[in-house]
Design an enzyme around this catalytic site. Structure first.
Site, PDB file in Angstrom:
ATOM      1  N   LYS A  52       0.836  -1.214   0.000  1.00 39.50           N
ATOM      2  CA  LYS A  52       0.000   0.000   0.000  1.00 39.50           C
ATOM      3  C   LYS A  52       0.865   1.257   0.000  1.00 39.50           C
ATOM      4  CE  LYS A  52      -2.497  -0.828   3.739  1.00 39.50           C
ATOM      5  NZ  LYS A  52      -1.889  -2.111   4.179  1.00 39.50           N
ATOM      6  N   ARG A  76      -9.544   1.190   9.528  1.00 37.94           N
ATOM      7  CA  ARG A  76      -9.170  -0.202   9.763  1.00 37.94           C
ATOM      8  C   ARG A  76     -10.276  -0.968  10.463  1.00 37.94           C
ATOM      9  NH1 ARG A  76      -3.448   0.294   9.224  1.00 37.94           N
ATOM     10  NH2 ARG A  76      -2.176  -1.358   9.929  1.00 37.94           N
ATOM     11  N   ARG A 126      11.580  -8.096   5.310  1.00 39.92           N
ATOM     12  CA  ARG A 126      11.681  -6.636   5.126  1.00 39.92           C
ATOM     13  C   ARG A 126      12.672  -6.035   6.121  1.00 39.92           C
ATOM     14  NH1 ARG A 126       6.324  -2.918   4.674  1.00 39.92           N
ATOM     15  NH2 ARG A 126       6.044  -3.342   6.886  1.00 39.92           N
ATOM     16  N   ARG A 151      11.486  -3.981  11.584  1.00 38.90           N
ATOM     17  CA  ARG A 151      10.436  -3.394  12.433  1.00 38.90           C
ATOM     18  C   ARG A 151       9.954  -4.466  13.393  1.00 38.90           C
ATOM     19  NH1 ARG A 151       5.891  -0.580   8.690  1.00 38.90           N
ATOM     20  NH2 ARG A 151       4.504  -1.624  10.131  1.00 38.90           N
ATOM     21  N   ARG A 173      -0.961  -9.904  12.811  1.00 38.00           N
ATOM     22  CA  ARG A 173      -1.504  -8.722  12.113  1.00 38.00           C
ATOM     23  C   ARG A 173      -2.424  -9.138  10.969  1.00 38.00           C
ATOM     24  NH1 ARG A 173       3.649  -5.540  10.508  1.00 38.00           N
ATOM     25  NH2 ARG A 173       2.241  -3.910   9.770  1.00 38.00           N
TER      26      ARG A 173
HETATM   27  P1  AMP Z   1       0.721   0.112   9.231  1.00 40.06           P
HETATM   28  O1  AMP Z   1       2.035   0.768   8.990  1.00 40.06           O
HETATM   29  O2  AMP Z   1      -0.422   0.766   8.483  1.00 40.06           O
HETATM   30  O3  AMP Z   1       0.757  -1.377   9.053  1.00 40.06           O
HETATM   31  O4  AMP Z   1       0.380   0.377  10.782  1.00 40.06           O
HETATM   32  C1  AMP Z   1       1.226  -0.097  11.806  1.00 40.06           C
HETATM   33  C2  AMP Z   1       0.449  -0.240  13.110  1.00 40.06           C
HETATM   34  O5  AMP Z   1      -0.088   1.027  13.512  1.00 40.06           O
HETATM   35  C3  AMP Z   1      -0.749  -1.163  13.074  1.00 40.06           C
HETATM   36  O6  AMP Z   1      -0.392  -2.530  13.225  1.00 40.06           O
HETATM   37  C4  AMP Z   1      -1.556  -0.638  14.250  1.00 40.06           C
HETATM   38  O7  AMP Z   1      -0.987  -1.016  15.479  1.00 40.06           O
HETATM   39  C5  AMP Z   1      -1.372   0.862  14.112  1.00 40.06           C
HETATM   40  N1  AMP Z   1      -2.382   1.476  13.232  1.00 40.06           N
HETATM   41  C6  AMP Z   1      -2.148   2.115  12.051  1.00 40.06           C
HETATM   42  N2  AMP Z   1      -3.291   2.571  11.507  1.00 40.06           N
HETATM   43  C7  AMP Z   1      -4.273   2.199  12.370  1.00 40.06           C
HETATM   44  C8  AMP Z   1      -5.691   2.349  12.358  1.00 40.06           C
HETATM   45  N3  AMP Z   1      -6.333   2.980  11.353  1.00 40.06           N
HETATM   46  N4  AMP Z   1      -6.380   1.836  13.400  1.00 40.06           N
HETATM   47  C9  AMP Z   1      -5.768   1.218  14.426  1.00 40.06           C
HETATM   48  N5  AMP Z   1      -4.440   1.020  14.503  1.00 40.06           N
HETATM   49  C10 AMP Z   1      -3.695   1.516  13.487  1.00 40.06           C
END
Ligand code: AMP
Length: 219
Positions: A13, A88, A123, A156, A167
């Site tokens: 994404k 989300r 990654r 990460r 996840r």
């Molecule tokens: P991402 O980089 O989008 O995979 O986000 C990393 C982490 O941030 C996720 O695994 C969640 O812990 C948190 N996070 C990011 N966006 C959201 C969201 N819209 N709602 C809840 N948690 C979020």
């Protein structure tokens, strides 16, 4: 143009978001990036969410909705925006609905779980610049070191394989239902819902997205 990019963690994404944002001259709003920036800066928000983010669970809807609400009133969002990683959950999507900013397109990038696990557990990140590598698909010239600075790369915390599996479960349970939510909405609004397979090269996926979004002639 207001766009939501949906897809499991590791679907690409972030990469595709940059391409779409350039085409439409809109900012990319990544709640994950915003949370990581807060964590890195050690702000109260960053300290509050660190454990949840590192563990791969979702931050509360309340925190996320407040963060997004503040971000979308910035002047650069006047012509639209692209959400990457938001909404989300159904309550987040409902909060966005009630903000009165209709979304033009929801784009799902679909990738099978086995492929995601392969991609994400390999990654590696250069923390200073955010440059992303992969031990097999995009390795640095010297293993473990950033090409430009020679500094060490990190994994990460939430990219470790057990966290990735967790996840993915979170995605399937809490975020995937948004696809049905938006398909239902599209039946009686102008919203367009598109699905693109996120397999193949970055360029191949980009060109599928370009034709799906008619990027050559954005309206
Ligand atoms: P991402 O980089 O989008 O995979 O986000 C990393 C982490 O941030 C996720 O695994 C969640 O812990 C948190 N996070 C990011 N966006 C959201 C969201 N819209 N709602 C809840 N948690 C979020």
């Amino acid at each position: 143009m207001r766009i939501i990019l949906l897809g499991p963690p590791g679907a690409g994404k972030g990469t595709q978001a940059r391409f779409i944002c350039n085409a439409f001259s809109i900012p990319q709003i990544s709640t994950g990036d915003m949370l990581r920036a807060a964590m890195k800066a050690g702000t109260p928000l960053g300290r509050q969410v660190k454990e949840v983010v590192d563990g791969g669970a979702l931050v509360s809807d309340e925190i996320i909705v407040a963060l997004v609400r503040e971000r979308i009133i910035e002047p650069d969002c006047r012509g639209g925006f692209l959400f990457d990683g938001f909404p989300r959950t159904i309550p987040q999507a409902e909060a966005l609905q009630s903000a009165g900013l209709p979304v033009d397109a929801v784009v799902e990038i679909s990738v099978p779980d086995a492929e995601i696990i392969k991609r994400m557990s390999g990654r590696r990140i250069h923390p200073g610049s955010g440059r992303v590598y992969h031990v097999d698909f995009n390795p640095p010239a010297t293993p473990g070191l950033d090409d430009e600075t020679g500094e060490p790369l990190i994994q990460r915390e939430d990219d470790a394989e057990d966290r990735v599996r967790y996840r993915l479960d979170v995605y399937r349970q809490q975020t995937q239902p948004l696809i049905t939510f938006y398909r239902n909405l599209a039946e009686h609004t102008e919203l367009r819902c598109l699905t693109v397979a996120g397999l193949g090269t970055v360029e191949a996926i980009q060109s599928k997205l370009a034709s799906a979004l008619a990027i050559e002639s954005p309206s």
